[in-house]
Structure formats: structure tokens, C-alpha cells
Enzyme design. Sequence first.
Site, PDB file in Angstrom:
ATOM      1  CG  ASP A  59      -8.601  -2.725  -4.213  1.00  0.00           C
ATOM      2  OD1 ASP A  59      -8.029  -2.175  -3.259  1.00  0.00           O
ATOM      3  OD2 ASP A  59      -9.355  -3.706  -4.079  1.00  0.00           O
ATOM      4  CE1 TYR A 100     -12.680  -7.501   1.213  1.00  0.00           C
ATOM      5  CE2 TYR A 100     -10.878  -8.811   0.339  1.00  0.00           C
ATOM      6  CZ  TYR A 100     -11.342  -7.832   1.195  1.00  0.00           C
ATOM      7  OH  TYR A 100     -10.463  -7.192   2.025  1.00  0.00           O
ATOM      8  NE  ARG A 102      -9.897   7.734  -2.656  1.00  0.00           N
ATOM      9  CZ  ARG A 102     -11.152   7.963  -2.359  1.00  0.00           C
ATOM     10  NH1 ARG A 102     -11.846   8.843  -3.056  1.00  0.00           N
ATOM     11  NH2 ARG A 102     -11.740   7.315  -1.384  1.00  0.00           N
ATOM     12  NE  ARG A 136      -4.115  -1.700   0.345  1.00  0.00           N
ATOM     13  CZ  ARG A 136      -5.079  -1.847   1.246  1.00  0.00           C
ATOM     14  NH1 ARG A 136      -5.215  -0.987   2.213  1.00  0.00           N
ATOM     15  NH2 ARG A 136      -5.906  -2.840   1.154  1.00  0.00           N
ATOM     16  NE  ARG A 192      -7.235   5.194   3.192  1.00  0.00           N
ATOM     17  CZ  ARG A 192      -8.104   4.374   3.753  1.00  0.00           C
ATOM     18  NH1 ARG A 192      -9.323   4.772   3.969  1.00  0.00           N
ATOM     19  NH2 ARG A 192      -7.735   3.174   4.103  1.00  0.00           N
TER      20      ARG A 192
HETATM   21  O1  CP3 Z   1       0.445   0.974  -3.290  1.00  0.00           O
HETATM   22  C1  CP3 Z   1      -0.036  -0.149  -3.403  1.00  0.00           C
HETATM   23  O2  CP3 Z   1       0.238  -1.111  -2.664  1.00  0.00           O
HETATM   24  C2  CP3 Z   1      -0.969  -0.402  -4.582  1.00  0.00           C
HETATM   25  C3  CP3 Z   1      -2.339  -0.217  -4.313  1.00  0.00           C
HETATM   26  C4  CP3 Z   1      -3.164  -1.268  -3.579  1.00  0.00           C
HETATM   27  C5  CP3 Z   1      -4.438  -0.908  -3.081  1.00  0.00           C
HETATM   28  N1  CP3 Z   1      -5.063  -2.035  -2.654  1.00  0.00           N
HETATM   29  C6  CP3 Z   1      -4.997   0.455  -3.096  1.00  0.00           C
HETATM   30  C7  CP3 Z   1      -6.054   0.807  -2.131  1.00  0.00           C
HETATM   31  C8  CP3 Z   1      -2.991  -2.638  -3.354  1.00  0.00           C
HETATM   32  C9  CP3 Z   1      -1.790  -3.522  -3.619  1.00  0.00           C
HETATM   33  C10 CP3 Z   1      -4.213  -3.109  -2.778  1.00  0.00           C
HETATM   34  C11 CP3 Z   1      -4.458  -4.521  -2.467  1.00  0.00           C
HETATM   35  C12 CP3 Z   1      -5.620  -4.873  -1.638  1.00  0.00           C
HETATM   36  N2  CP3 Z   1      -6.898  -4.352  -1.658  1.00  0.00           N
HETATM   37  C13 CP3 Z   1      -5.622  -5.944  -0.703  1.00  0.00           C
HETATM   38  C14 CP3 Z   1      -4.466  -6.875  -0.447  1.00  0.00           C
HETATM   39  C15 CP3 Z   1      -3.425  -6.225   0.361  1.00  0.00           C
HETATM   40  C16 CP3 Z   1      -3.775  -6.039   1.804  1.00  0.00           C
HETATM   41  O3  CP3 Z   1      -3.698  -4.881   2.253  1.00  0.00           O
HETATM   42  O4  CP3 Z   1      -4.056  -7.019   2.470  1.00  0.00           O
HETATM   43  C17 CP3 Z   1      -6.908  -5.999  -0.125  1.00  0.00           C
HETATM   44  C18 CP3 Z   1      -7.352  -6.953   0.957  1.00  0.00           C
HETATM   45  C19 CP3 Z   1      -7.700  -4.992  -0.751  1.00  0.00           C
HETATM   46  C20 CP3 Z   1      -9.142  -4.711  -0.542  1.00  0.00           C
HETATM   47  C21 CP3 Z   1      -9.299  -3.328  -0.036  1.00  0.00           C
HETATM   48  N3  CP3 Z   1      -9.227  -2.199  -0.830  1.00  0.00           N
HETATM   49  C22 CP3 Z   1      -9.557  -2.894   1.297  1.00  0.00           C
HETATM   50  C23 CP3 Z   1      -9.682  -3.829   2.483  1.00  0.00           C
HETATM   51  C24 CP3 Z   1      -9.636  -1.498   1.261  1.00  0.00           C
HETATM   52  C25 CP3 Z   1      -9.967  -0.575   2.396  1.00  0.00           C
HETATM   53  C26 CP3 Z   1      -8.661  -0.268   3.063  1.00  0.00           C
HETATM   54  C27 CP3 Z   1      -8.775   0.623   4.237  1.00  0.00           C
HETATM   55  O5  CP3 Z   1      -7.744   0.824   4.860  1.00  0.00           O
HETATM   56  O6  CP3 Z   1      -9.885   1.133   4.532  1.00  0.00           O
HETATM   57  C28 CP3 Z   1      -9.391  -1.071  -0.066  1.00  0.00           C
HETATM   58  C29 CP3 Z   1      -9.326   0.313  -0.559  1.00  0.00           C
HETATM   59  C30 CP3 Z   1      -7.979   0.762  -0.996  1.00  0.00           C
HETATM   60  N4  CP3 Z   1      -7.198   0.080  -1.875  1.00  0.00           N
HETATM   61  C31 CP3 Z   1      -7.323   1.997  -0.643  1.00  0.00           C
HETATM   62  C32 CP3 Z   1      -6.125   2.020  -1.374  1.00  0.00           C
HETATM   63  C33 CP3 Z   1      -5.117   3.135  -1.424  1.00  0.00           C
HETATM   64  C34 CP3 Z   1      -7.888   3.108   0.219  1.00  0.00           C
HETATM   65  C35 CP3 Z   1      -8.971   3.736  -0.620  1.00  0.00           C
HETATM   66  C36 CP3 Z   1      -9.119   5.224  -0.522  1.00  0.00           C
HETATM   67  O7  CP3 Z   1      -8.333   5.983  -1.113  1.00  0.00           O
HETATM   68  O8  CP3 Z   1     -10.107   5.635   0.083  1.00  0.00           O
END
Ligand code: CP3
Length: 326
Positions: A52, A128, A16, A3, A7
Site C-alpha cells: 500500500d 494523508y 484477509r 488494485r 477485495r
Molecule cells: O493490486 C494492486 O494494485 C496492488 C495493491 C495496492 C493497494 N493499494 C492494496 C489495497 C495499491 C497499488 C494501492 C495503492 C493505494 N493505496 C492508493 C493509490 C491508488 C488509488 O487507488 O488511488 C491509495 C490512495 C491507497 C490508500 C488506501 N489503501 C485506501 C484509500 C484504502 C481503502 C480502499 C477502499 O476501497 O476502502 C486502502 C486499503 C487497501 N489497499 C486495500 C487494498 C487491497 C483494501 C484493504 C482490505 O483488504 O481491506
Amino acid sequence: MMRQAGRYLPEYREVRQKVSFMELCRSADLATEVSLQPFRRFDPDGVIFFSDILVPVAAMGARVEFGDGGPELPEPVRTSAAIEKLHRFDPASEVPFTGEILSRLKREVGGRAAVLGFCGAPWTLASYLVEGGASRSFAALKTMMGREPGTLRRLLDLLADVASDVLSYQLASGADAVQLFDTWAGELAAEDYREWALPAVARAIAGIRRAQAPVVLYVNGCGHLIEAMAESGADVLSIDWRVPLSDARRRAPGRGLQGNLDPGLLLGEPEEVARRTGAMLEETGGQGHVVNLGHGVLPGSRLECVEAFFDAARRPVRAAALPVTA
Ligand code: CP3
């Protein structure tokens, strides 16, 4: 960092404010820009493309929404009939923006940093789809596992083939390496991991059309699963912060390791981040080790702490007692 773009960065929050998360994922211009933000600030050796794990799930025909509480799938998939409606797809026609982002990143940073692709592993994507979002108990998924094993097996096979197609397309578009995120597989007992999540992720990895590109497998809460993960076909195992890397090395000889600083430390003091990053590096001697966090960067992480992590990762390390090929 996992990640890496997200944020905790003010420049990300600014983008965003103007667009939704899904719009950001689908815009090659904005997603490329956001992928480059941490590269400009911290000069890491790897740039992860912004997307994502649920982007391919939407392309399979599921409804996916991103609310403030994380992803939601308002029509969970719990029957054979619902699974029949999901389909394997051609990434070049259904998610062409992912290829475009990767090829632009390759042009921007190629030669200076590795470009990294990723997707969700079958078990985590199934969680999911079946739960309809995040879950604590995975009750719906485990109901299917216990009572409709054939149905769950079909879903996992489909997701494995989708993962292979998506990762093959990412590699063809410019990714140098790819990572499978099996975030929720650590929820399984070792016996069930071997029965369900492992065969599905092994099928996904075996199906990737790649030359020499390394494949990384991440499982959160993997302490009891390291030996099994080593049988997946992945070249590098990405380990969460609860297991010392010297322990992982002993249990997965010959595999590269990635990880594994507790992302929660980035909420604290930079001096502690530097000390703990140094201690982590001594576990492997920096050999066959992709320095990373043990899970994603948390919102609210301090930029001073992220800088301390990168600085400490660049310092020379003493050789570890146990070599890569122990
Ligand atoms: O920089 C990076 O790593 C690339 C971007 C990336 C995102 N999601 C962006 C994102 C990657 C590699 C992911 C993978 C992802 N997404 C996973 C596997 C990795 C992990 O963390 O376990 C999972 C389980 C998801 C599903 C997902 N997407 C969740 C659970 C959430 C909410 C996260 C939270 O903290 O609330 C997301 C949204 C998400 N994906 C965000 C980002 C930057 C936050 C969204 C926002 O900007 O509001």
C-alpha cells in the site's frame, strides 16, 4: 488493472479473513500469494506487488491504521515540529519485505509478465499525513499551503526523497517498472498543481536510481493537468476515465499512455465492458498504450466483467488516426 489484487476476488477475501491488512502487507509469503492470485486467474501482462502507498509512511515514523473506512492516521502532521519527527529511511532495513515480495514475484513470473512496483506521490502522501486520512475538502492541507508554505515545501521534499529511495529499492529488488500514484493531485487547480504537486513528483522521479525502467505517473481527475504531467519526467501517463485517450495523446505527444476504462463498468454487464474496452483501444490503436482501468477495481466488481475486460484487451485493434509521436 489498478488494485488488481483485492477485495473483488474471493480468494483474496479468504486470506484477509485470517490476517489484518498490515499483516498481509508485511508477510512476504502471503503478499506474494495475493499478488499472484489475479495472475493465475486472468493471465495479465503485468503483476503488481501487493502493498500500500502508506507502508513507507509508517516506516517514516507516522502511525498508520487500516479500519473498515480506509486508512487512518490518528496523529496528523500539521506543524514543523511534527514534520521534524518523520525521517527518511533505508528501505532495505525498514521495509525488507517489499524487496522480498518483488524478488519472489520476479522468480515466479519473470519472462512471462512484467513485475510492477509503486509508491504514493508526495502530494498524495502529504494529504494523508496532514489530513489524518481520506478527505473531501483537503482543508488542513490547504491551510498549510496558504499559511505555512515553507513547512509544506519541506514535507513534500522529504516525501519526494522517500519516494525515490523506495522506488529505487523496488527496482533493485526485481521490479521492471514503477508507478507513482498521485490520487489526490487532481484536486488542485492547474496553477497550484504546477506550484506544489508537480515539482515534488518531478523531484521524486529525478531521484530514482534506474537504468531504462519506465516510470508511470497516475493522477485521478487529471483532465486539466495532462500537459503539466508530461513535464514530470514520467515515461507513461496514467489517465482517469473522464478524458478520451485520443485527447490525452494530442496533449502529451511522445508519452506512453495508460488507462482508462471506468472501473464502475465492472459492476455492470460483461457485454458493455467488452464494447467499451474495444472503443477505448480504438482511441490509441493499441500503440504506446498500457491497457488499464482509470482507477482501482471496486469491491463488488463482477468476475465475468473482469474477464470480459481482459478478453477485449487481447483482441486486435485498428490503427488509430493519431500516432504516438504526433
Ligand atoms: O493490486 C494492486 O494494485 C496492488 C495493491 C495496492 C493497494 N493499494 C492494496 C489495497 C495499491 C497499488 C494501492 C495503492 C493505494 N493505496 C492508493 C493509490 C491508488 C488509488 O487507488 O488511488 C491509495 C490512495 C491507497 C490508500 C488506501 N489503501 C485506501 C484509500 C484504502 C481503502 C480502499 C477502499 O476501497 O476502502 C486502502 C486499503 C487497501 N489497499 C486495500 C487494498 C487491497 C483494501 C484493504 C482490505 O483488504 O481491506
